[in-house]
Motif scaffolding. Structure first.
Motif, PDB file in Angstrom:
ATOM      1  N   SER A  42       0.835  -1.206   0.000  1.00 42.58           N
ATOM      2  CA  SER A  42       0.000   0.000   0.000  1.00 42.58           C
ATOM      3  C   SER A  42       0.866   1.251   0.000  1.00 42.58           C
ATOM      4  O   SER A  42       0.589   2.227  -0.723  1.00 42.58           O
ATOM      5  CB  SER A  42      -0.926   0.009   1.219  1.00 42.58           C
ATOM      6  OG  SER A  42      -1.849  -1.053   1.175  1.00 42.58           O
ATOM      7  N   GLU A  43       1.927   1.224   0.775  1.00 35.58           N
ATOM      8  CA  GLU A  43       2.839   2.368   0.839  1.00 35.58           C
ATOM      9  C   GLU A  43       3.585   2.548  -0.484  1.00 35.58           C
ATOM     10  O   GLU A  43       3.814   3.672  -0.932  1.00 35.58           O
ATOM     11  CB  GLU A  43       3.824   2.179   1.988  1.00 35.58           C
ATOM     12  CG  GLU A  43       3.157   2.154   3.365  1.00 35.58           C
ATOM     13  CD  GLU A  43       4.127   1.762   4.475  1.00 35.58           C
ATOM     14  OE1 GLU A  43       5.295   1.448   4.161  1.00 35.58           O
ATOM     15  OE2 GLU A  43       3.704   1.776   5.653  1.00 35.58           O
ATOM     16  N   ALA A  47       3.502   5.847  -2.954  1.00 36.08           N
ATOM     17  CA  ALA A  47       4.740   6.465  -3.422  1.00 36.08           C
ATOM     18  C   ALA A  47       4.801   6.494  -4.947  1.00 36.08           C
ATOM     19  O   ALA A  47       5.298   7.461  -5.542  1.00 36.08           O
ATOM     20  CB  ALA A  47       5.946   5.724  -2.852  1.00 36.08           C
ATOM     21  N   ALA A  48       4.290   5.443  -5.588  1.00 36.97           N
ATOM     22  CA  ALA A  48       4.294   5.389  -7.051  1.00 36.97           C
ATOM     23  C   ALA A  48       3.415   6.486  -7.635  1.00 36.97           C
ATOM     24  O   ALA A  48       3.783   7.124  -8.634  1.00 36.97           O
ATOM     25  CB  ALA A  48       3.814   4.021  -7.523  1.00 36.97           C
ATOM     26  N   GLU A  49       2.259   6.728  -7.024  1.00 37.38           N
ATOM     27  CA  GLU A  49       1.384   7.796  -7.491  1.00 37.38           C
ATOM     28  C   GLU A  49       2.027   9.159  -7.249  1.00 37.38           C
ATOM     29  O   GLU A  49       1.927  10.073  -8.084  1.00 37.38           O
ATOM     30  CB  GLU A  49       0.025   7.727  -6.795  1.00 37.38           C
ATOM     31  CG  GLU A  49      -0.942   8.798  -7.292  1.00 37.38           C
ATOM     32  CD  GLU A  49      -2.229   8.853  -6.499  1.00 37.38           C
ATOM     33  OE1 GLU A  49      -3.103   9.652  -6.876  1.00 37.38           O
ATOM     34  OE2 GLU A  49      -2.363   8.107  -5.509  1.00 37.38           O
ATOM     35  N   ASN A  59      -6.094   3.671 -11.989  1.00 37.18           N
ATOM     36  CA  ASN A  59      -5.253   3.018 -12.995  1.00 37.18           C
ATOM     37  C   ASN A  59      -4.337   1.971 -12.367  1.00 37.18           C
ATOM     38  O   ASN A  59      -4.050   0.943 -12.978  1.00 37.18           O
ATOM     39  CB  ASN A  59      -4.441   4.056 -13.760  1.00 37.18           C
ATOM     40  CG  ASN A  59      -5.281   4.783 -14.789  1.00 37.18           C
ATOM     41  OD1 ASN A  59      -6.317   4.289 -15.236  1.00 37.18           O
ATOM     42  ND2 ASN A  59      -4.852   5.975 -15.181  1.00 37.18           N
ATOM     43  N   LEU A  60      -3.869   2.225 -11.162  1.00 37.60           N
ATOM     44  CA  LEU A  60      -3.082   1.212 -10.455  1.00 37.60           C
ATOM     45  C   LEU A  60      -3.930  -0.023 -10.188  1.00 37.60           C
ATOM     46  O   LEU A  60      -3.484  -1.157 -10.406  1.00 37.60           O
ATOM     47  CB  LEU A  60      -2.543   1.785  -9.146  1.00 37.60           C
ATOM     48  CG  LEU A  60      -1.429   2.826  -9.266  1.00 37.60           C
ATOM     49  CD1 LEU A  60      -1.184   3.512  -7.925  1.00 37.60           C
ATOM     50  CD2 LEU A  60      -0.140   2.182  -9.768  1.00 37.60           C
ATOM     51  N   LYS A  61      -5.153   0.194  -9.745  1.00 37.35           N
ATOM     52  CA  LYS A  61      -6.048  -0.929  -9.476  1.00 37.35           C
ATOM     53  C   LYS A  61      -6.344  -1.701 -10.748  1.00 37.35           C
ATOM     54  O   LYS A  61      -6.396  -2.944 -10.750  1.00 37.35           O
ATOM     55  CB  LYS A  61      -7.348  -0.436  -8.842  1.00 37.35           C
ATOM     56  CG  LYS A  61      -8.314  -1.557  -8.468  1.00 37.35           C
ATOM     57  CD  LYS A  61      -9.566  -1.017  -7.791  1.00 37.35           C
ATOM     58  CE  LYS A  61     -10.514  -2.160  -7.428  1.00 37.35           C
ATOM     59  NZ  LYS A  61     -11.753  -1.660  -6.768  1.00 37.35           N
ATOM     60  N   LEU A  62      -6.528  -0.998 -11.858  1.00 34.56           N
ATOM     61  CA  LEU A  62      -6.803  -1.651 -13.130  1.00 34.56           C
ATOM     62  C   LEU A  62      -5.654  -2.568 -13.539  1.00 34.56           C
ATOM     63  O   LEU A  62      -5.859  -3.710 -13.939  1.00 34.56           O
ATOM     64  CB  LEU A  62      -7.038  -0.593 -14.212  1.00 34.56           C
ATOM     65  CG  LEU A  62      -7.361  -1.099 -15.612  1.00 34.56           C
ATOM     66  CD1 LEU A  62      -8.700  -1.833 -15.628  1.00 34.56           C
ATOM     67  CD2 LEU A  62      -7.379   0.066 -16.602  1.00 34.56           C
ATOM     68  N   ALA A  63      -4.422  -2.064 -13.406  1.00 30.79           N
ATOM     69  CA  ALA A  63      -3.252  -2.863 -13.773  1.00 30.79           C
ATOM     70  C   ALA A  63      -3.099  -4.071 -12.849  1.00 30.79           C
ATOM     71  O   ALA A  63      -2.850  -5.196 -13.306  1.00 30.79           O
ATOM     72  CB  ALA A  63      -1.996  -1.998 -13.724  1.00 30.79           C
ATOM     73  N   LYS A 129       9.434   2.828 -11.238  1.00 29.80           N
ATOM     74  CA  LYS A 129      10.578   2.080 -10.709  1.00 29.80           C
ATOM     75  C   LYS A 129      10.344   1.539  -9.306  1.00 29.80           C
ATOM     76  O   LYS A 129      11.280   1.081  -8.652  1.00 29.80           O
ATOM     77  CB  LYS A 129      11.825   2.962 -10.727  1.00 29.80           C
ATOM     78  CG  LYS A 129      11.721   4.228  -9.906  1.00 29.80           C
ATOM     79  CD  LYS A 129      12.903   5.170 -10.156  1.00 29.80           C
ATOM     80  CE  LYS A 129      14.235   4.512  -9.913  1.00 29.80           C
ATOM     81  NZ  LYS A 129      15.364   5.451 -10.109  1.00 29.80           N
ATOM     82  N   LEU A 130       9.093   1.564  -8.837  1.00 24.85           N
ATOM     83  CA  LEU A 130       8.820   1.139  -7.459  1.00 24.85           C
ATOM     84  C   LEU A 130       8.035  -0.163  -7.375  1.00 24.85           C
ATOM     85  O   LEU A 130       8.289  -0.993  -6.499  1.00 24.85           O
ATOM     86  CB  LEU A 130       8.056   2.244  -6.713  1.00 24.85           C
ATOM     87  CG  LEU A 130       8.742   3.605  -6.624  1.00 24.85           C
ATOM     88  CD1 LEU A 130       7.838   4.617  -5.925  1.00 24.85           C
ATOM     89  CD2 LEU A 130      10.064   3.490  -5.885  1.00 24.85           C
ATOM     90  N   ILE A 131       7.077  -0.350  -8.273  1.00 25.75           N
ATOM     91  CA  ILE A 131       6.129  -1.458  -8.128  1.00 25.75           C
ATOM     92  C   ILE A 131       6.778  -2.797  -8.437  1.00 25.75           C
ATOM     93  O   ILE A 131       6.666  -3.755  -7.658  1.00 25.75           O
ATOM     94  CB  ILE A 131       4.896  -1.236  -9.020  1.00 25.75           C
ATOM     95  CG1 ILE A 131       4.209   0.081  -8.652  1.00 25.75           C
ATOM     96  CG2 ILE A 131       3.919  -2.400  -8.867  1.00 25.75           C
ATOM     97  CD1 ILE A 131       3.075   0.465  -9.583  1.00 25.75           C
ATOM     98  N   LEU A 132       7.461  -2.890  -9.565  1.00 29.69           N
ATOM     99  CA  LEU A 132       8.028  -4.178  -9.959  1.00 29.69           C
ATOM    100  C   LEU A 132       9.083  -4.693  -8.980  1.00 29.69           C
ATOM    101  O   LEU A 132       9.075  -5.882  -8.635  1.00 29.69           O
ATOM    102  CB  LEU A 132       8.591  -4.111 -11.374  1.00 29.69           C
ATOM    103  CG  LEU A 132       9.053  -5.440 -11.975  1.00 29.69           C
ATOM    104  CD1 LEU A 132       7.954  -6.495 -11.910  1.00 29.69           C
ATOM    105  CD2 LEU A 132       9.520  -5.251 -13.412  1.00 29.69           C
ATOM    106  N   PRO A 133      10.003  -3.848  -8.488  1.00 23.93           N
ATOM    107  CA  PRO A 133      10.945  -4.367  -7.492  1.00 23.93           C
ATOM    108  C   PRO A 133      10.256  -4.909  -6.247  1.00 23.93           C
ATOM    109  O   PRO A 133      10.717  -5.898  -5.663  1.00 23.93           O
ATOM    110  CB  PRO A 133      11.813  -3.146  -7.171  1.00 23.93           C
ATOM    111  CG  PRO A 133      11.778  -2.334  -8.411  1.00 23.93           C
ATOM    112  CD  PRO A 133      10.381  -2.491  -8.931  1.00 23.93           C
TER     113      PRO A 133
END
Length: 353
Positions: A42-43, A47-49, A59-63, A129-133
């Motif tokens: 969640s954090e 941070a990504a947004e 859009n994050l939820k959609l992905a 650069k935050l979600i995939l790692p």
């Protein structure tokens, strides 16, 4: 780690995403720290947004929802059943240069490399650069053997055996020169188009709004151009688009809308406008944010021939009853695992290197 272990690990990552998105009972994951990871995730998304304002919660939820659904045991098995896998004593290291226009846009390449038994060396876009790692961290928690197979770098790529690179037409020329001596997949600019015949229902046109507006129209599968019959009346189209009127409340989208509309008006270009979407007659495919190009066609046969000649510029065609490979209205942003970018079979490539 064999293929079944890899499939099991990614399916559990899918369960992690499903649990994260769900308000109902959770799946039983064999992770002692699932709750902590979900709080941390969640954090990460906040941070990504903050890092990229295009990454809205919707859009994050959609992905995430798309990948939660794709990463099921059945979907993964159905996907890889089309290939002949042989376990390798020595896997290759595949460098993946990822785009950042959509959340997790590089995840399919990440998945493909690892499911094929290779190691991934990922170079992330500064926009994503935050979600995939973080998801890689969860994947390693699920299957620790992945730890030696996943590497992220911000430095110059070195010591790799093959490369998958996604960029613009300009960067693609650089990639093709720089990686000419390595097995590679180089992706360029592509767009989705929609073919309207004037017989579409209100429901179909409203679903087309998903294809146009999801991710603010920034994806290669976002519809950026309409092909319409001569003397097509856009009233029904614009009435259906009204469902998405609130998109103009997003400040970055609104800035693009105001700017592009002003440029067209000052240049005396004829446009159609409904207060949040500009339509402009144009032969090219790639329209700016908040703008959709359109072009008239005389008949279906000539249009099919025209689009066949331009297929290297087109990611997919949204239509109903136009082409065997068409995508249904509302489905362009929901690709299946075997809907490969640019029509290049990533798994087939990875199994040959």
């Amino acid at each position: 780690m064999d293929l079944n272990q890899r499939i099991t690990a990614f399916s559990k990552l899918g369960l992690f995403l499903t649990d994260f998105l769900s308000t109902e009972d959770k799946n039983e994951l064999a992770l002692a720290n699932t709750e902590r990871l979900q709080l941390e995730f969640s954090e990460v998304l906040v941070a990504a947004e903050r890092k990229n304002a295009w990454f809205t919660p919707a859009n994050l939820k959609l992905a995430l929802t798309g990948w939660a659904e794709s990463l099921s045991v059945d979907n993964l098995n159905n996907w890889i059943s089309a290939y002949s896998f042989s376990e390798r004593s020595l896997s290759k290291k595949v460098a993946v240069i990822m785009a950042g226009n959509l959340p997790m846009v590089g995840f399919h390449d990440f998945l493909s490399v690892l499911i094929s038994g290779h190691s991934v060396l990922a170079k992330l876009s500064s926009d994503d650069k935050l979600i995939l790692p973080f998801l890689a961290k969860v994947l390693i928690e699920i299957e620790p053997q992945f730890e030696t197979k996943i590497e992220f770098t911000e430095s110059k790529l070195t010591n790799f055996d093959a490369v998958i690179a996604t960029g613009s037409n300009n960067t693609a020329r650089y990639f093709e020169y720089y990686f000419k001596n390595k097995p590679h997949i180089i992706r360029k600019n592509r767009n989705a188009v929609a073919v309207l015949q004037g017989t579409e229902t209100t429901n179909q046109l409203e679903k087309l709004g998903d294809d146009i507006f999801r991710y603010f129209g920034m994806g290669c599968r976002s519809v950026s151009k309409l092909f319409v019959p001569r003397d097509y009346n856009f009233d029904a189209f614009y009435q259906a688009m009204f469902t998405y009127k609130d998109i103009v409340n997003h400040h970055k989208y609104a800035n693009n809308y105001d700017y592009n509309k002003a440029v067209y008006l000052m240049s005396l270009f004829p446009i159609l406008d409904n207060g949040f979407l500009v339509l402009k007659e144009e032969e090219t495919f790639s329209s700016p944010i908040s703008v959709v190009f359109y072009e008239h066609y005389e008949n279906i046969d000539s249009l099919q021939k025209q689009l066949k000649e331009k297929e290297e510029e087109i990611q997919c065609i949204v239509a109903s009853g136009f082409d065997q490979k068409e995508v249904n209205f509302g489905q362009s942003q929901k690709p299946k695992l075997n809907d490969y970018a640019d029509g290049v079979d990533t798994i087939a490539f990875l199994l040959k290197i």
